[in-house]
Scaffold this active site. Structure first.
Site, PDB file in Angstrom:
ATOM      1  N   ARG A 190      -5.564  -6.928 -10.494  1.00  0.00           N
ATOM      2  CA  ARG A 190      -6.382  -7.598  -9.477  1.00  0.00           C
ATOM      3  C   ARG A 190      -7.690  -6.828  -9.334  1.00  0.00           C
ATOM      4  O   ARG A 190      -7.717  -5.681  -8.889  1.00  0.00           O
ATOM      5  CB  ARG A 190      -5.637  -7.638  -8.137  1.00  0.00           C
ATOM      6  CG  ARG A 190      -6.409  -8.353  -7.032  1.00  0.00           C
ATOM      7  CD  ARG A 190      -5.537  -8.492  -5.783  1.00  0.00           C
ATOM      8  NE  ARG A 190      -6.157  -9.362  -4.811  1.00  0.00           N
ATOM      9  CZ  ARG A 190      -6.845  -8.951  -3.733  1.00  0.00           C
ATOM     10  NH1 ARG A 190      -6.969  -7.663  -3.515  1.00  0.00           N
ATOM     11  NH2 ARG A 190      -7.378  -9.819  -2.903  1.00  0.00           N
TER      12      ARG A 190
ATOM     13  N   ASP B 221      -1.704  -2.411  -3.995  1.00  0.00           N
ATOM     14  CA  ASP B 221      -3.100  -2.407  -3.564  1.00  0.00           C
ATOM     15  C   ASP B 221      -3.702  -1.023  -3.776  1.00  0.00           C
ATOM     16  O   ASP B 221      -2.996  -0.014  -3.738  1.00  0.00           O
ATOM     17  CB  ASP B 221      -3.210  -2.789  -2.086  1.00  0.00           C
ATOM     18  CG  ASP B 221      -2.943  -4.262  -1.837  1.00  0.00           C
ATOM     19  OD1 ASP B 221      -3.045  -5.055  -2.793  1.00  0.00           O
ATOM     20  OD2 ASP B 221      -2.628  -4.615  -0.683  1.00  0.00           O
ATOM     21  N   MET B 222      -5.016  -0.988  -3.951  1.00  0.00           N
ATOM     22  CA  MET B 222      -5.707   0.289  -4.096  1.00  0.00           C
ATOM     23  C   MET B 222      -6.285   0.699  -2.744  1.00  0.00           C
ATOM     24  O   MET B 222      -6.792  -0.142  -1.992  1.00  0.00           O
ATOM     25  CB  MET B 222      -6.812   0.186  -5.148  1.00  0.00           C
ATOM     26  CG  MET B 222      -7.368   1.522  -5.579  1.00  0.00           C
ATOM     27  SD  MET B 222      -6.102   2.667  -6.228  1.00  0.00           S
ATOM     28  CE  MET B 222      -5.689   1.887  -7.797  1.00  0.00           C
TER      29      MET B 222
ATOM     30  N   THR C 155     -12.586 -12.496  -4.963  1.00  0.00           N
ATOM     31  CA  THR C 155     -14.008 -12.744  -4.680  1.00  0.00           C
ATOM     32  C   THR C 155     -14.205 -12.910  -3.181  1.00  0.00           C
ATOM     33  O   THR C 155     -13.336 -13.396  -2.480  1.00  0.00           O
ATOM     34  CB  THR C 155     -14.510 -13.993  -5.408  1.00  0.00           C
ATOM     35  OG1 THR C 155     -13.709 -15.123  -4.981  1.00  0.00           O
ATOM     36  CG2 THR C 155     -14.394 -13.851  -6.904  1.00  0.00           C
TER      37      THR C 155
ATOM     38  N   LYS D 212       0.863  -1.178   0.000  1.00  0.00           N
ATOM     39  CA  LYS D 212       0.000   0.000   0.000  1.00  0.00           C
ATOM     40  C   LYS D 212       0.902   1.231   0.000  1.00  0.00           C
ATOM     41  O   LYS D 212       1.807   1.352   0.823  1.00  0.00           O
ATOM     42  CB  LYS D 212      -0.917   0.009   1.211  1.00  0.00           C
ATOM     43  CG  LYS D 212      -2.041  -1.000   1.098  1.00  0.00           C
ATOM     44  CD  LYS D 212      -3.002  -0.847   2.253  1.00  0.00           C
ATOM     45  CE  LYS D 212      -4.222  -1.742   2.022  1.00  0.00           C
ATOM     46  NZ  LYS D 212      -3.839  -3.173   1.965  1.00  0.00           N
TER      47      LYS D 212
ATOM     48  N   ALA E 271     -12.997  -1.731  -1.009  1.00  0.00           N
ATOM     49  CA  ALA E 271     -12.902  -1.893   0.441  1.00  0.00           C
ATOM     50  C   ALA E 271     -13.090  -0.594   1.210  1.00  0.00           C
ATOM     51  O   ALA E 271     -12.687  -0.490   2.349  1.00  0.00           O
ATOM     52  CB  ALA E 271     -11.545  -2.496   0.793  1.00  0.00           C
TER      53      ALA E 271
END
Length: 301
Positions: free
Chosen positions: A257, A207-208, A300, A173, A262
């Site tokens: 990905r 990661d976003m 998922t 991150k 989130a």
């Protein structure tokens, strides 16, 4: 379950083909779709990845979820908001991280407190023909020393992946690496980690995080991927901007990905219902799956 304690994640998402607070958290194991420290950090398990956590500093997997604008975007029901609020509460955090019952529950997601524990968790997953992504969970580091420490830990993890012969990559991150302090700091860290990953024969997944960081994250990824070619990035199906971002990133190759999202975002930024997010997820998949030179990674839940 997300905590604010530092950790790495173990990502079990893909099967191997036949032959102003420093928050760092646990190692986690993930499900089908993701690939892909010697310090006392906790590690957390999520589908497709593995994570490590650190000494009494606490990070959460997947980013900040403490405000309506920075929390989860996947079907923001009253229940979801309540859970997000509860997991951010200090008493709940202590219950999960400091009691026997809480830690027993956490072990389903957290691989361990040290690099060695994370590597052993990854080894077990590899034996099940699963690939792994090690993630030192955490974000929103607001001091340069903390950001540099996180980068050092990731380099140590890459070295362990190589020396132990583990089939794994790392997930990072950018706010943990200094993006919230100065974008150049995160950019330099990504460059360093991409070089270290190349030396270890593996890759780096970015990661976003919350929408405030989306554009900066994509710009840093674009530059690093064009230079090194061994990175991937997460995209959130819930964000209105993601179809355009996907078209922008496909020519770079690498692995993409796809996640639902989130973070709780306002309607102007993200879709607000489960049905709309699932529909967007499917539409994006139809673009990613046939794309040439891109490795799809499907998250998922």
């Amino acid at each position: 379950i997300d905590y604010k304690q530092p950790h790495f994640l173990v990502d079990r998402s893909r099967r191997r083909p036949p032959p102003h607070r420093d928050r760092t958290g646990p190692l986690r194991a993930a499900g089908p779709g993701d690939v892909s420290r010697r310090h006392h950090r906790r590690r957390h398990a999520r589908p497709g990845g593995a994570g490590l956590s650190g000494p009494r500093r606490r990070r959460r997997a997947g980013g900040r979820r403490t405000s309506p604008r920075a929390g989860r975007a996947g079907g923001v029901s009253a229940f979801t908001r309540a859970v997000v609020a509860a997991t951010a509460a200090s008493p709940v955090e202590k219950l999960i991280t400091e009691t026997r019952a809480g830690r027993a529950l956490a072990e389903r997601f957290v691989a361990g407190d040290t690099v060695e524990a994370g590597i052993e968790a990854a080894r077990r997953l590899n034996a099940q023909r699963l690939l792994v992504s090690l993630d030192l969970l955490g974000e929103e580091v607001h001091d340069r020393a903390g950001a540099e420490r996180a980068a050092d830990e990731y380099v140590a993890t890459l070295q362990a992946i190589a020396s132990e012969g583990i089939s794994a990559n790392i997930s990072i991150k950018l706010t943990q690496l200094g993006l919230a302090i100065k974008p150049d700091l995160a950019e330099a860290a990504v460059d360093r980690l991409a070089r270290a990953a190349a030396g270890a024969g593996t890759t780096v997944t970015i990661d976003m995080e919350g929408s405030a960081y989306t554009e900066a994250t994509i710009r840093i990824y674009e530059k690093a991927q064009a230079q090194h070619g061994n990175l991937g990035i997460a995209l959130q199906a819930a964000l209105h901007r993601t179809p355009d971002d996907l078209e922008r990133l496909l020519p770079l190759g690498g692995h993409i990905r796809l996640v639902k999202g989130a973070y709780v975002e306002p309607p102007s930024v993200a879709l607000q219902t489960d049905r709309a997010i699932v529909d967007a997820f499917v539409r994006l998949l139809t673009v990613i799956m046939p794309a040439s030179g891109v490795r799809p990674v499907i998250a998922t839940t």
